[in-house]
Scaffold this active site. Sequence first.
Site, PDB file in Angstrom:
ATOM      1  N   LYS A  53       0.865  -1.188   0.000  1.00  0.00           N
ATOM      2  CA  LYS A  53       0.000   0.000   0.000  1.00  0.00           C
ATOM      3  C   LYS A  53       0.896   1.231   0.000  1.00  0.00           C
ATOM      4  O   LYS A  53       1.936   1.252   0.686  1.00  0.00           O
ATOM      5  CB  LYS A  53      -0.898  -0.032   1.249  1.00  0.00           C
ATOM      6  CG  LYS A  53      -1.938   1.073   1.307  1.00  0.00           C
ATOM      7  CD  LYS A  53      -2.835   0.939   2.550  1.00  0.00           C
ATOM      8  CE  LYS A  53      -3.901   2.021   2.606  1.00  0.00           C
ATOM      9  NZ  LYS A  53      -4.789   1.875   3.777  1.00  0.00           N
ATOM     10  N   SER A  59      -9.685   2.228   2.859  1.00  0.00           N
ATOM     11  CA  SER A  59      -8.750   2.935   1.997  1.00  0.00           C
ATOM     12  C   SER A  59      -7.770   2.030   1.264  1.00  0.00           C
ATOM     13  O   SER A  59      -7.150   2.472   0.305  1.00  0.00           O
ATOM     14  CB  SER A  59      -7.969   3.932   2.835  1.00  0.00           C
ATOM     15  OG  SER A  59      -7.150   3.251   3.781  1.00  0.00           O
ATOM     16  N   SER A 102     -10.084  -0.126   7.037  1.00  0.00           N
ATOM     17  CA  SER A 102      -9.456   0.025   5.718  1.00  0.00           C
ATOM     18  C   SER A 102      -8.798  -1.226   5.144  1.00  0.00           C
ATOM     19  O   SER A 102      -8.416  -1.240   3.980  1.00  0.00           O
ATOM     20  CB  SER A 102      -8.432   1.154   5.748  1.00  0.00           C
ATOM     21  OG  SER A 102      -9.100   2.390   5.717  1.00  0.00           O
TER      22      SER A 102
END
Lengths: 484, 95, 483
Positions: free
Chosen positions: A76, A151, A175
């Site tokens: 990420k 996210s 997330s």
Amino acid sequence: MINRSLKELGAALAEKRISSVELATLFVERIERLNPTLNAFITVDKGKTLAMAREADQRLASGLAGPLTGIPLAHKDIFCTEGWLTTCGSKMLSNFVSPYDAHVVSRMKLAGLVTLGKTNMDEFAMGSSNETSFYGPVKNPWDTARVPGGSSGGAAAAIAARLAPAATGTDTGGSIRQPAALCGLTGLKPTYGVVSRYGMIAFASSLDQGGPMAKSAEDCAYLLSAMAGFDPRDSTSLDRPNEDYGRDLEKPLAGLTIGLPREFFGTGMAADVRSAVDAALAEYRKQGAVTVEVSLPNSGLSVPAYYVIAPAEASSNLSRFDGVRYGYRAPEYADLSDMYCKTRAQGFGAEVKRRILIGTYVLSHGYYDAYYLQAQKIRRLIANDFVEAFRHCDIIMGPTAPSTAFAVGAKSDDPVAMYLSDIYTIAVNLAGLPGMSIPCGFGEGNLPVGLQLIGNYFEEARMLNVAHRYQLATNWHKRMPENL
Amino acid sequence: MPLNLDQVERLARLSRIEISAADSGETRDQLNGVFALIEQLQAADTRGILPMAHAVELAQRLREDIVTESDRREAYQAVAPEIENGLYLVPKVME
Amino acid sequence: MEWEVVIGLETHAQLQTKSKIFSGSSTAFGAAPNVQANAVDIALPGVLPVLNRAAVECAIRLGLAVGGRIAARSIFARKNYFYPDLPKGYQISQYEIPVISGGSLAIIVGQGEQGYEKTVQLTRAHLEEDAGKSLHEDFHGKSGIDLNRAGTPLLEIVTEPDMRSSAEAVAYAKALHALVQWIGICDGNMQEGSFRCDANVSVRPKGSEKLGTRREIKNLNSFRFMQQAIDYEVHWQIATLEDGGRIEQATVLFDPATGETRAMRSKEDAQDYRYFPDPDLLPLEIIPEWIARVKAGMPELPAEMKLRFAPDYGLSAYDAAMLTVSRETAAYFEDCVAAAGRENAKLCANWLMGELAARLNKEGGEIAAAPISPLQLAALVRRIADGTISNKIGREVFDALWNGDAQDVDELISARGLKQITDGGAIEALIAEVLAANPKSVEEFRAGKEKAFNALVGQLMKATKGKANPQQVNELLRRKLSG
Ligand SMILES: [Mg+2]
Ligand SMILES: [Zn+2]
């Protein structure tokens, strides 16, 4: 090969049926082909990836390899990666090539994993749909008109579309779990303090926790064993012995007591989600588990408490983005104060600015007690609810998200509606507990549904066991989107 | 209670985020939507409850007083917007 | 109207640790810009603070030294504001629960006859990180930022508004300056900014209970500037009020060039620092065993030493206080007494506070590095005490030792023939010579003029080159004249 588990990939590499370079090339080529549609990656760097793969091949050849050596992994873009662009989904860091590695990134390198690239995400992890990214929205591989969740939406989309076998994610209010649910994956948010936050760009420090995202619980167990561990550079990192999180995977579930929070099974849950969750619970009963009703009476306040605490911490955490030492600086300004104001106005997107303003407000003089302190007291009530619930059960289950993936744009103009996407996940972060999402079926439009597992503190191995036994009996987690 | 434009302006100034006059109305409305959500907290009875600032309730771990870092200025300043002679440059600081 | 001055001080003492408060960077002074600013200090995205144990120990030492309460559990908070020398956009400090609260410091204001003692109450002392530096030299109209100092550990020590004059403020600052060095937590180097004071100054009509509006004078880095700045500020405030003006709360800077204070230009609209507990740092716990361990390693404190010195060495409270102004002074004194003998303690004290202090004052330098060692001074004191030399000759010996002309007191005395003449016969012979040579003085003395006696003594001492015992000369002369 793209559907293989990490264990299978590790075996293939160890037995020289495939090289790390070949494996990396396979995924890089899929990224090149499919990323223009999905927008799951912000940065790929074939040269760097293949160099790491070559190094892994040498390790494999020299016999110094671990079980994950040579397997590709996506990070990420919230994790600082030395020499790689690290944007956190923001224009603010659109030019930030990190001069150092996050602890998680170092651990993964140490295990021999090969970095495939940096995945897209909501800007500074603030969002539940991946639409707040400066680099454009991510599309859900199951239906590209829909969001992947957020996210960690880029990571979820990448794994679902088999652009990566696994990825790192972070979870501040859901997330990891919510995008895992919306993309049909397995994702785990560990107990707060199990994974170092060093080098993970802070959103809300008392809630943030990194964790693995993959196709199965077994894969997550491998990844978590590599990722977790004490880090002296994070003073909230817990100094505990290293664990093999896969040690209990195969244990039978007979005698397991599953707590079902009354508040999670109310009217907020969509019908298709409910029927998938109910079916999963039936499977658990079939395996010898019993279900009991428990109560989390204050969980209804978790969203408002979170939208005080997280923005408060974020407003302070994001003050360092001022155009002085790194990152974006506005091209024109009148003086120092104007430089700050324009840099931050131009460098941050709307949702990030909104949360900074909310956070500034709840911490400001005269409002602190009514908002910030009150939210922290409610946080304790919520944590206490879990302590009580775990006196009656071994694990808590419920839906991960109230609905399956929603359409791109459906909630982007209504922040509060978006915030409610995390209604079932947020309480776990407030309490610091470990939580997981595993695929448990499909709802309308053939969209994945996630089952949430909430464990007691440090019960990750138990949760993975509970998830794995389910995955031995079902194949939801093996499905992949067709028309890609 | 809903925010007015003056309060929005003050928050923006404290946060060092420029908000144009054209945008401030919309910003206010969206903030007020969130504050309506947050306002639910006021209903809860929290008398006698200690605030919880951290997810784990342990004592702070300390480090020993050892110099572990060496000069990495060049690497750190490679990503800086403006430097000179090893200094970060900013518009003139007024005292 | 009569005005009363009210002053409280906030002092930032840089703590003598090797590494920074929240990172492993060196705290050494004088490095090239930003080479001692690591990822944590420049606040790269993702970095985290980890507290330095030694900084906490410094706070514990101060707490013990001032008799403050050492919090079993204290909290680090973020103080949020934007400034280019503050890389994170917040300073990690302590707000609601500081590591130390309460305590007091005894001070001596003024000298000699006018001198008095006073106790200043402390409000608190808290740990925090220092900021970097903004350099305003010309960078094409821009400022340059050096973050080497960012993250240096500070202990901010805050007093109650207990001081009533610039002299009291300076006396407090000096006492604290000596104490932090005494307990080894701060090097006290004011030029390098290791010890800096902010003075909160207000005035009120004498007898009024209510505090006036205060102005804070920032960053006073010398005692002289502190005195000047406060005096200027007090005059300014009184003049303003007497002219019918009002004092606005403000932060002001002292300009040593003009001797004036002026309000800072950046008039930020009512600051709101939005303090909240730092989510990266759990509560700091200090267990009693830790405090006991620190206590065991502490030197004897000046207050304790002062109490001990008066009875142990037969000194006045004032002398005891003067001898304990610094750890080095006290150590010098005790080494000197140990060699000279306890019965000579008062004489040691007189020489130390007299000749030695005067020379150090005149020529500069620290007592620990004085050209005369405690043992040499003790030897000198012993020879005065046993009558081998007079006090006056003692000064000559002191000079020779100071200048490095000699090392050994006894060798010097014999080499220069400085031994006191104590042989009565020899002195009587000299008296006869002097009386014969000064008939006028003898006549005047007989006429009742005491001054003439002194003149005769002077002549006698001159004749013996100061080596005669003055008391003996006095006695013999008086006997001769009255005989
Ligand atoms: Mg202060
Ligand atoms: Zn301070």
